[in-house]
Write a protein that holds these residues in place. Structure first.
Motif, PDB file in Angstrom:
ATOM      1  N   ALA A 211      19.407  23.617  24.736  1.00 34.53           N
ATOM      2  CA  ALA A 211      19.459  22.156  24.620  1.00 34.53           C
ATOM      3  C   ALA A 211      20.009  21.740  23.257  1.00 34.53           C
ATOM      4  N   ILE A 212      19.603  22.435  22.212  1.00 34.83           N
ATOM      5  CA  ILE A 212      20.140  22.149  20.872  1.00 34.83           C
ATOM      6  C   ILE A 212      21.645  22.383  20.854  1.00 34.83           C
ATOM      7  N   ASP A 213      22.101  23.441  21.520  1.00 38.02           N
ATOM      8  CA  ASP A 213      23.542  23.701  21.620  1.00 38.02           C
ATOM      9  C   ASP A 213      24.267  22.526  22.253  1.00 38.02           C
ATOM     10  N   ARG A 214      23.707  22.008  23.348  1.00 38.06           N
ATOM     11  CA  ARG A 214      24.358  20.906  24.059  1.00 38.06           C
ATOM     12  C   ARG A 214      24.416  19.652  23.195  1.00 38.06           C
ATOM     13  N   ILE A 215      23.312  19.379  22.490  1.00 35.97           N
ATOM     14  CA  ILE A 215      23.294  18.189  21.625  1.00 35.97           C
ATOM     15  C   ILE A 215      24.300  18.343  20.495  1.00 35.97           C
ATOM     16  N   ALA A 216      24.355  19.529  19.898  1.00 37.38           N
ATOM     17  CA  ALA A 216      25.299  19.771  18.798  1.00 37.38           C
ATOM     18  C   ALA A 216      26.728  19.582  19.258  1.00 37.38           C
ATOM     19  N   SER A 217      27.031  20.091  20.460  1.00 36.74           N
ATOM     20  CA  SER A 217      28.384  19.963  20.990  1.00 36.74           C
ATOM     21  C   SER A 217      28.715  18.509  21.302  1.00 36.74           C
ATOM     22  N   ARG A 218      27.762  17.816  21.899  1.00 40.62           N
ATOM     23  CA  ARG A 218      27.988  16.424  22.302  1.00 40.62           C
ATOM     24  C   ARG A 218      28.140  15.506  21.095  1.00 40.62           C
ATOM     25  N   GLN A 219      27.389  15.777  20.033  1.00 35.04           N
ATOM     26  CA  GLN A 219      27.401  14.896  18.867  1.00 35.04           C
ATOM     27  C   GLN A 219      28.281  15.411  17.734  1.00 35.04           C
ATOM     28  N   GLY A 220      28.894  16.578  17.936  1.00 38.65           N
ATOM     29  CA  GLY A 220      29.749  17.142  16.901  1.00 38.65           C
ATOM     30  C   GLY A 220      28.990  17.528  15.647  1.00 38.65           C
ATOM     31  N   LYS A 221      27.757  18.013  15.805  1.00 34.60           N
ATOM     32  CA  LYS A 221      26.926  18.380  14.669  1.00 34.60           C
ATOM     33  C   LYS A 221      26.738  19.894  14.606  1.00 34.60           C
ATOM     34  N   ASP A 222      26.312  20.365  13.459  1.00 32.46           N
ATOM     35  CA  ASP A 222      26.056  21.780  13.261  1.00 32.46           C
ATOM     36  C   ASP A 222      24.755  22.178  13.960  1.00 32.46           C
ATOM     37  N   GLN A 224      22.758  24.763  13.550  1.00 31.15           N
ATOM     38  CA  GLN A 224      21.670  25.195  12.680  1.00 31.15           C
ATOM     39  C   GLN A 224      21.007  24.008  12.005  1.00 31.15           C
ATOM     40  N   ASP A 225      21.802  23.017  11.610  1.00 35.07           N
ATOM     41  CA  ASP A 225      21.218  21.816  11.010  1.00 35.07           C
ATOM     42  C   ASP A 225      20.284  21.108  11.991  1.00 35.07           C
ATOM     43  N   LEU A 226      20.717  20.993  13.246  1.00 33.03           N
ATOM     44  CA  LEU A 226      19.870  20.358  14.264  1.00 33.03           C
ATOM     45  C   LEU A 226      18.603  21.170  14.504  1.00 33.03           C
ATOM     46  N   ASN A 227      18.761  22.482  14.544  1.00 31.52           N
ATOM     47  CA  ASN A 227      17.609  23.358  14.754  1.00 31.52           C
ATOM     48  C   ASN A 227      16.591  23.179  13.632  1.00 31.52           C
ATOM     49  N   ASN A 228      17.084  23.133  12.395  1.00 30.08           N
ATOM     50  CA  ASN A 228      16.190  22.949  11.260  1.00 30.08           C
ATOM     51  C   ASN A 228      15.512  21.582  11.302  1.00 30.08           C
ATOM     52  N   GLN A 229      16.264  20.553  11.710  1.00 28.77           N
ATOM     53  CA  GLN A 229      15.677  19.218  11.821  1.00 28.77           C
ATOM     54  C   GLN A 229      14.552  19.195  12.861  1.00 28.77           C
ATOM     55  N   MET A 230      14.790  19.889  13.979  1.00 29.70           N
ATOM     56  CA  MET A 230      13.763  19.914  15.011  1.00 29.70           C
ATOM     57  C   MET A 230      12.510  20.628  14.521  1.00 29.70           C
ATOM     58  N   LEU A 231      12.697  21.759  13.821  1.00 26.07           N
ATOM     59  CA  LEU A 231      11.555  22.506  13.324  1.00 26.07           C
ATOM     60  C   LEU A 231      10.779  21.687  12.295  1.00 26.07           C
ATOM     61  N   MET A 232      11.495  20.991  11.426  1.00 27.83           N
ATOM     62  CA  MET A 232      10.839  20.124  10.450  1.00 27.83           C
ATOM     63  C   MET A 232      10.038  19.035  11.161  1.00 27.83           C
ATOM     64  N   GLN A 233      10.642  18.425  12.169  1.00 25.72           N
ATOM     65  CA  GLN A 233       9.949  17.367  12.897  1.00 25.72           C
ATOM     66  C   GLN A 233       8.708  17.922  13.597  1.00 25.72           C
TER      67      GLN A 233
END
Length: 486
Positions: A211-222, A224-233
């Protein structure tokens, strides 16, 4: 790293950054300091190790019938484990049996007359040699081709036609990754340094990772950055601020949080099984001491407040050491029990080895326990799940675990890249085999939104708390959950 049941235990930051590469914190012990009887040349039954302890320092090789590659880092780890407490000998001195610290399970090493002919030879690091060694390791040791429906012989044959001496590291990494892509194994990983950047491929990252992969692809984001944000949250906003209301205790190198989530419901979240002392590999005793102190304090709180139930939250748990899992389970156990069995699929001895838990003699909570898991509960987190599920006071709620149980067998490739794979087979106390599919909960409950894993966890925990706070609450597996449980 030798016999690890998780991605390597690097220090976990506040943000719970993804566990990183193996960091060896021990140095190779001289052969003269090893226990008597170890001197000689030994070959493991399964696991693909050859140990030479005949010179000043022991040497360790990764051996298959086609390749033999020396690994100085793993030799250092092995020399650390070769102590009188972790060794046993057969009566004729023809075999030794060793285990990591605090584990009973042992690997058999049989004496051989001399190093195999291919060991110690200069080995090319060109793409052909890397490919062939990669294929050889997988052929010799990987346990679950049939489980994932992969014809490995055909895979190797087709991939070999794409290998050339002129190909780049990026191209070679892509070919090797494609070979293992169909194996959705959470303990399968290829890691490399390419153009100065650490590169990893994990085919079995699970539904949240996808799911993180799909969000990163859809939003053009990195990613690993998204993964770290999720873990922090998850760890800081979700658990620390919302679930525990800022009143919990974060301890054990910030890898465990606990507290009360209502007047009489205890809560403990565990992110990994190890690294608690923050000293790296080789300090397992220190990790255990920190854990014991943490559990003493947490369970004293639960008992002193007369908690009617405790939630053990493993919703994101990256694994670690099996002995840590059992230590935790024993703090909630009401009876001795077989926890699980294991054996090495690449050995000629496939008798399941039983591993048990016994109720802890000190601080222990014996009331109703709600165990929470998800697809991000992996490895030693699943050993903890298996151990807790043996107890009559435990109800398993949530999503099925990842289904990656084997200790990680790490192999060194000729160019310095590393392959991690599964070679062991685990069964739970009832003989069930959950590799690849995960351990199903007694009570299904969605933990993470499958489309947006930033959402779901807090509401799921709140629904469990509501259930436990109901007048005349029932903590049995058949009791219904509020807010969306099927």
């Amino acid at each position: 790293m030798l016999l690890k049941n998780a991605p390597s235990l690097a220090a976990l930051t506040i943000a719970l950054l993804t566990l990183a590469g193996c960091q060896t914190s021990v140095k190779t012990r001289p052969t003269s300091e090893l226990p008597p009887g170890v001197q000689g040349v030994w070959q493991s039954n399964g696991y693909g190790y050859v140990l030479e302890a005949t010179k000043e320092y022991p040497r360790l090789f990764h051996y298959t019938s086609e390749f033999c590659i020396e690994d100085e880092e793993t030799a250092a780890v092995l020399s650390h484990y070769l102590t009188p407490d972790n060794l046993a000998y057969d009566s004729e001195g023809r075999a030794i049996y060793f285990s990591p610290t605090l584990e009973d399970y042992k690997i058999e090493m049989n004496v051989i007359p001399k190093l195999p002919q291919t060991c110690g030879l200069q080995l090319s690091s060109d793409p052909v040699a890397v490919f062939e060694s990669f294929a050889s390791y997988m052929t010799a040791h990987y346990a679950f081709f049939d489980l994932y429906g992969v014809d490995w012989e055909n895979t190797v044959s087709e991939a070999r036609s794409n290998i050339s001496m002129q190909m780049t590291d990026t191209e070679l990494f892509g070919v090797l990754s494609d070979m293992i892509r169909p194996l959705k194994d959470g303990h399968l990983e290829l890691s490399a340094e390419i153009k100065g950047k650490e590169t990893r491929f994990e085919p079995g990252q699970g539904s949240v990772g996808n799911a993180i992969d799909r969000i990163a692809s859809r939003q053009g984001k990195d990613k690993q950055d998204l993964n770290n944000q999720m873990l922090m949250q998850y760890w800081m906003t979700g658990i620390r601020k919302t679930i525990l209301g800022g009143k919990g205790k974060m301890t054990a190198n910030k890898m465990i949080q606990y507290g009360l989530v209502s007047d009489d419901i205890g809560y403990i979240a565990i992110a990994v099984e190890g690294g608690y002392a923050g000293k790296g590999e080789g300090f397992e005793d220190d990790d255990l001491a920190v854990l014991q102190d943490t559990l003493d304090n947490a369970i004293a709180l639960f008992n002193n407040e007369s908690a009617k139930s405790v939630i053990v939250d493993l919703s994101i748990n990256f694994g670690g050491y099996d002995f840590i899992s059992r230590e935790i389970a024993e703090r909630f156990a009401v009876k001795p029990s077989l926890a699980y069995t294991k054996y090495a699929a690449d050995s000629n001895q496939k008798t399941p080895y039983p591993i048990s838990i016994t109720p802890h003699a000190g601080e222990r909570y014996t009331g109703p326990v709600t165990l929470v898991t998800s697809n991000v509960t992996v490895s030693a987190g699943e050993m903890l799940t298996m151990a807790l599920r043996t107890q009559p006071n435990v109800t398993h709620v949530g999503e099925a675990t990842r289904g990656a149980h084997s200790d990680v067998l790490e192999k060194l490739l000729p160019n310095g890249w590393r392959l991690e794979l599964s070679n062991e087979v685990y069964h739970d106390h009832k003989g069930n085999f959950w590799e690849g599919q995960g351990i199903p909960p007694h009570v299904p409950l969605q933990i993470f939104n499958p489309d947006n894993p930033f959402e779901g966890h807090v509401n799921a925990i709140k629904s469990i708390i509501e259930r436990l706070n109901d007048e005349g609450y029932d903590n049995s597996p058949s009791a219904p959950l509020k807010n969306g449980a099927p």
